[in-house]
Write a protein that holds these residues in place. Structure first.
Motif, PDB file in Angstrom:
ATOM      1  N   ARG A 146      46.011  76.685 -32.215  1.00 11.57           N
ATOM      2  CA  ARG A 146      45.020  77.735 -31.973  1.00 11.57           C
ATOM      3  C   ARG A 146      45.486  78.656 -30.855  1.00 11.57           C
ATOM      4  O   ARG A 146      46.194  78.228 -29.934  1.00 11.57           O
ATOM      5  N   PRO A 147      45.071  79.920 -30.886  1.00 18.84           N
ATOM      6  CA  PRO A 147      45.429  80.836 -29.796  1.00 18.84           C
ATOM      7  C   PRO A 147      44.763  80.406 -28.487  1.00 18.84           C
ATOM      8  O   PRO A 147      43.684  79.814 -28.499  1.00 18.84           O
ATOM      9  N   HIS A 148      45.421  80.738 -27.370  1.00 18.22           N
ATOM     10  CA  HIS A 148      44.879  80.368 -26.061  1.00 18.22           C
ATOM     11  C   HIS A 148      45.337  81.350 -24.988  1.00 18.22           C
ATOM     12  O   HIS A 148      45.540  80.982 -23.840  1.00 18.22           O
ATOM     13  N   ASP A 149      45.471  82.593 -25.370  1.00 14.78           N
ATOM     14  CA  ASP A 149      46.006  83.588 -24.437  1.00 14.78           C
ATOM     15  C   ASP A 149      44.947  84.454 -23.764  1.00 14.78           C
ATOM     16  O   ASP A 149      45.289  85.337 -22.971  1.00 14.78           O
ATOM     17  N   THR A 150      43.664  84.206 -24.054  1.00 16.85           N
ATOM     18  CA  THR A 150      42.590  84.964 -23.417  1.00 16.85           C
ATOM     19  C   THR A 150      41.450  84.015 -23.043  1.00 16.85           C
ATOM     20  O   THR A 150      41.373  82.897 -23.568  1.00 16.85           O
ATOM     21  N   HIS A 151      40.583  84.468 -22.157  1.00 15.81           N
ATOM     22  CA  HIS A 151      39.397  83.666 -21.834  1.00 15.81           C
ATOM     23  C   HIS A 151      38.556  83.445 -23.086  1.00 15.81           C
ATOM     24  O   HIS A 151      38.026  82.356 -23.297  1.00 15.81           O
ATOM     25  N   THR A 152      38.439  84.475 -23.900  1.00 12.58           N
ATOM     26  CA  THR A 152      37.661  84.353 -25.134  1.00 12.58           C
ATOM     27  C   THR A 152      38.220  83.254 -26.020  1.00 12.58           C
ATOM     28  O   THR A 152      37.462  82.432 -26.564  1.00 12.58           O
ATOM     29  N   SER A 153      39.535  83.179 -26.150  1.00  8.65           N
ATOM     30  CA  SER A 153      40.120  82.144 -26.994  1.00  8.65           C
ATOM     31  C   SER A 153      39.866  80.756 -26.415  1.00  8.65           C
ATOM     32  O   SER A 153      39.658  79.796 -27.167  1.00  8.65           O
ATOM     33  N   LEU A 154      39.848  80.619 -25.095  1.00  7.26           N
ATOM     34  CA  LEU A 154      39.542  79.321 -24.492  1.00  7.26           C
ATOM     35  C   LEU A 154      38.108  78.905 -24.803  1.00  7.26           C
ATOM     36  O   LEU A 154      37.843  77.742 -25.131  1.00  7.26           O
ATOM     37  N   VAL A 178      44.819  71.509 -25.637  1.00  6.40           N
ATOM     38  CA  VAL A 178      44.084  71.204 -26.870  1.00  6.40           C
ATOM     39  C   VAL A 178      44.351  72.288 -27.908  1.00  6.40           C
ATOM     40  O   VAL A 178      44.631  71.993 -29.073  1.00  6.40           O
ATOM     41  N   ALA A 179      44.281  73.536 -27.482  1.00  4.19           N
ATOM     42  CA  ALA A 179      44.522  74.647 -28.409  1.00  4.19           C
ATOM     43  C   ALA A 179      45.920  74.570 -28.999  1.00  4.19           C
ATOM     44  O   ALA A 179      46.104  74.727 -30.217  1.00  4.19           O
ATOM     45  N   GLU A 180      46.895  74.324 -28.154  1.00  2.00           N
ATOM     46  CA  GLU A 180      48.287  74.239 -28.608  1.00  2.00           C
ATOM     47  C   GLU A 180      48.456  73.106 -29.619  1.00  2.00           C
ATOM     48  O   GLU A 180      49.137  73.263 -30.634  1.00  2.00           O
ATOM     49  N   SER A 181      47.819  71.969 -29.360  1.00  2.00           N
ATOM     50  CA  SER A 181      47.949  70.824 -30.267  1.00  2.00           C
ATOM     51  C   SER A 181      47.331  71.111 -31.630  1.00  2.00           C
ATOM     52  O   SER A 181      47.690  70.480 -32.622  1.00  2.00           O
ATOM     53  N   ARG A 182      46.417  72.067 -31.658  1.00  2.00           N
ATOM     54  CA  ARG A 182      45.727  72.429 -32.895  1.00  2.00           C
ATOM     55  C   ARG A 182      46.257  73.718 -33.522  1.00  2.00           C
ATOM     56  O   ARG A 182      45.735  74.180 -34.520  1.00  2.00           O
ATOM     57  N   ALA A 224      42.999  73.930 -13.715  1.00  2.00           N
ATOM     58  CA  ALA A 224      43.114  72.626 -14.363  1.00  2.00           C
ATOM     59  C   ALA A 224      42.356  72.618 -15.682  1.00  2.00           C
ATOM     60  O   ALA A 224      42.877  72.169 -16.718  1.00  2.00           O
ATOM     61  N   ALA A 225      41.139  73.127 -15.666  1.00  2.00           N
ATOM     62  CA  ALA A 225      40.338  73.171 -16.895  1.00  2.00           C
ATOM     63  C   ALA A 225      41.006  74.053 -17.944  1.00  2.00           C
ATOM     64  O   ALA A 225      41.136  73.661 -19.113  1.00  2.00           O
ATOM     65  N   ALA A 226      41.452  75.218 -17.536  1.00  2.00           N
ATOM     66  CA  ALA A 226      42.074  76.153 -18.479  1.00  2.00           C
ATOM     67  C   ALA A 226      43.348  75.561 -19.080  1.00  2.00           C
ATOM     68  O   ALA A 226      43.595  75.695 -20.290  1.00  2.00           O
ATOM     69  N   GLN A 227      44.137  74.892 -18.255  1.00  2.00           N
ATOM     70  CA  GLN A 227      45.380  74.308 -18.774  1.00  2.00           C
ATOM     71  C   GLN A 227      45.103  73.207 -19.797  1.00  2.00           C
ATOM     72  O   GLN A 227      45.805  73.101 -20.802  1.00  2.00           O
ATOM     73  N   MET A 228      44.062  72.400 -19.565  1.00  2.00           N
ATOM     74  CA  MET A 228      43.754  71.350 -20.530  1.00  2.00           C
ATOM     75  C   MET A 228      43.226  71.952 -21.830  1.00  2.00           C
ATOM     76  O   MET A 228      43.556  71.467 -22.927  1.00  2.00           O
ATOM     77  N   VAL A 229      42.445  73.004 -21.741  1.00  2.00           N
ATOM     78  CA  VAL A 229      41.971  73.667 -22.956  1.00  2.00           C
ATOM     79  C   VAL A 229      43.157  74.273 -23.701  1.00  2.00           C
ATOM     80  O   VAL A 229      43.237  74.200 -24.935  1.00  2.00           O
ATOM     81  N   LYS A 230      44.106  74.831 -22.973  1.00  2.00           N
ATOM     82  CA  LYS A 230      45.320  75.356 -23.605  1.00  2.00           C
ATOM     83  C   LYS A 230      46.090  74.239 -24.304  1.00  2.00           C
ATOM     84  O   LYS A 230      46.648  74.444 -25.384  1.00  2.00           O
ATOM     85  N   ARG A 252      36.416  79.794 -27.385  1.00  7.62           N
ATOM     86  CA  ARG A 252      36.371  79.442 -28.824  1.00  7.62           C
ATOM     87  C   ARG A 252      36.880  78.022 -29.066  1.00  7.62           C
ATOM     88  O   ARG A 252      36.341  77.294 -29.895  1.00  7.62           O
ATOM     89  N   VAL A 253      37.919  77.634 -28.343  1.00  6.48           N
ATOM     90  CA  VAL A 253      38.423  76.259 -28.467  1.00  6.48           C
ATOM     91  C   VAL A 253      37.336  75.286 -28.007  1.00  6.48           C
ATOM     92  O   VAL A 253      37.065  74.284 -28.674  1.00  6.48           O
ATOM     93  N   ILE A 254      36.721  75.572 -26.876  1.00  6.25           N
ATOM     94  CA  ILE A 254      35.644  74.706 -26.375  1.00  6.25           C
ATOM     95  C   ILE A 254      34.520  74.625 -27.402  1.00  6.25           C
ATOM     96  O   ILE A 254      34.014  73.536 -27.706  1.00  6.25           O
ATOM     97  N   ASP A 255      34.117  75.757 -27.960  1.00  7.71           N
ATOM     98  CA  ASP A 255      33.054  75.749 -28.967  1.00  7.71           C
ATOM     99  C   ASP A 255      33.400  74.843 -30.139  1.00  7.71           C
ATOM    100  O   ASP A 255      32.559  74.080 -30.616  1.00  7.71           O
ATOM    101  N   SER A 256      34.644  74.918 -30.604  1.00  6.00           N
ATOM    102  CA  SER A 256      35.021  74.104 -31.763  1.00  6.00           C
ATOM    103  C   SER A 256      35.068  72.617 -31.397  1.00  6.00           C
ATOM    104  O   SER A 256      34.654  71.770 -32.193  1.00  6.00           O
ATOM    105  N   VAL A 257      35.529  72.288 -30.204  1.00  8.78           N
ATOM    106  CA  VAL A 257      35.566  70.880 -29.787  1.00  8.78           C
ATOM    107  C   VAL A 257      34.145  70.333 -29.653  1.00  8.78           C
ATOM    108  O   VAL A 257      33.859  69.216 -30.092  1.00  8.78           O
TER     109      VAL A 257
END
Length: 122
Positions: free
Chosen positions: A50-58, A44-48, A36-42, A60-65
């Motif tokens: 941003r890449p969201h295909d790895t744990h690292t990218s998730l 957010v990433a998609e709306s921006r 659930a958490a990963a899908q919501m971060v994806k 990074r999205v959290i860091d920016s938010v």
């Protein structure tokens, strides 16, 4: 739109996680809580865009938010969601711990599903 698909999946997985923990399956509840958490971060990433295909990218999205919103709870809640992911593999958490973890995931989803996070991207 893919963003809404990720968003809808996040809320659906959270509902399933609650059902699993109520049925006594903390491992599966943990996996679905993380999902659930990963899908919501994806979402957010998609709306921006941003890449969201790895744990690292998730992360990074959290860091920016967190940087944009100055809401450190987002980071903390995401880390708890990540610990649920680990629990799926290790099965170390008691049922009350999984329940509490899902409460943090719920808070994370609510925070990420806010207009100031989406920035009109949905």
């Amino acid at each position: 739109m893919k963003t809404l698909t990720y968003r809808d999946a996040a809320w659906e997985l959270l509902d399933q996680a609650v059902e699993e923990v109520e049925a006594g399956d903390g491992r599966l509840a943990s996996e679905k809580g993380w999902g659930a958490a990963a899908q919501m971060v994806k979402a957010v990433a998609e709306s921006r865009g941003r890449p969201h295909d790895t744990h690292t990218s998730l992360f990074r999205v959290i860091d920016s938010v967190v940087e944009e919103t100055d809401d450190d709870w987002i980071y903390d809640d995401f880390m708890i969601a990540n610990s649920l992911r680990q629990n799926f593999y290790e099965n170390q958490m008691s049922s009350p711990n999984v329940v509490q973890g899902l409460e943090y995931v719920t808070r994370l989803l609510k925070r990420l599903d806010a207009p100031d996070v989406w920035g009109g991207g949905v």
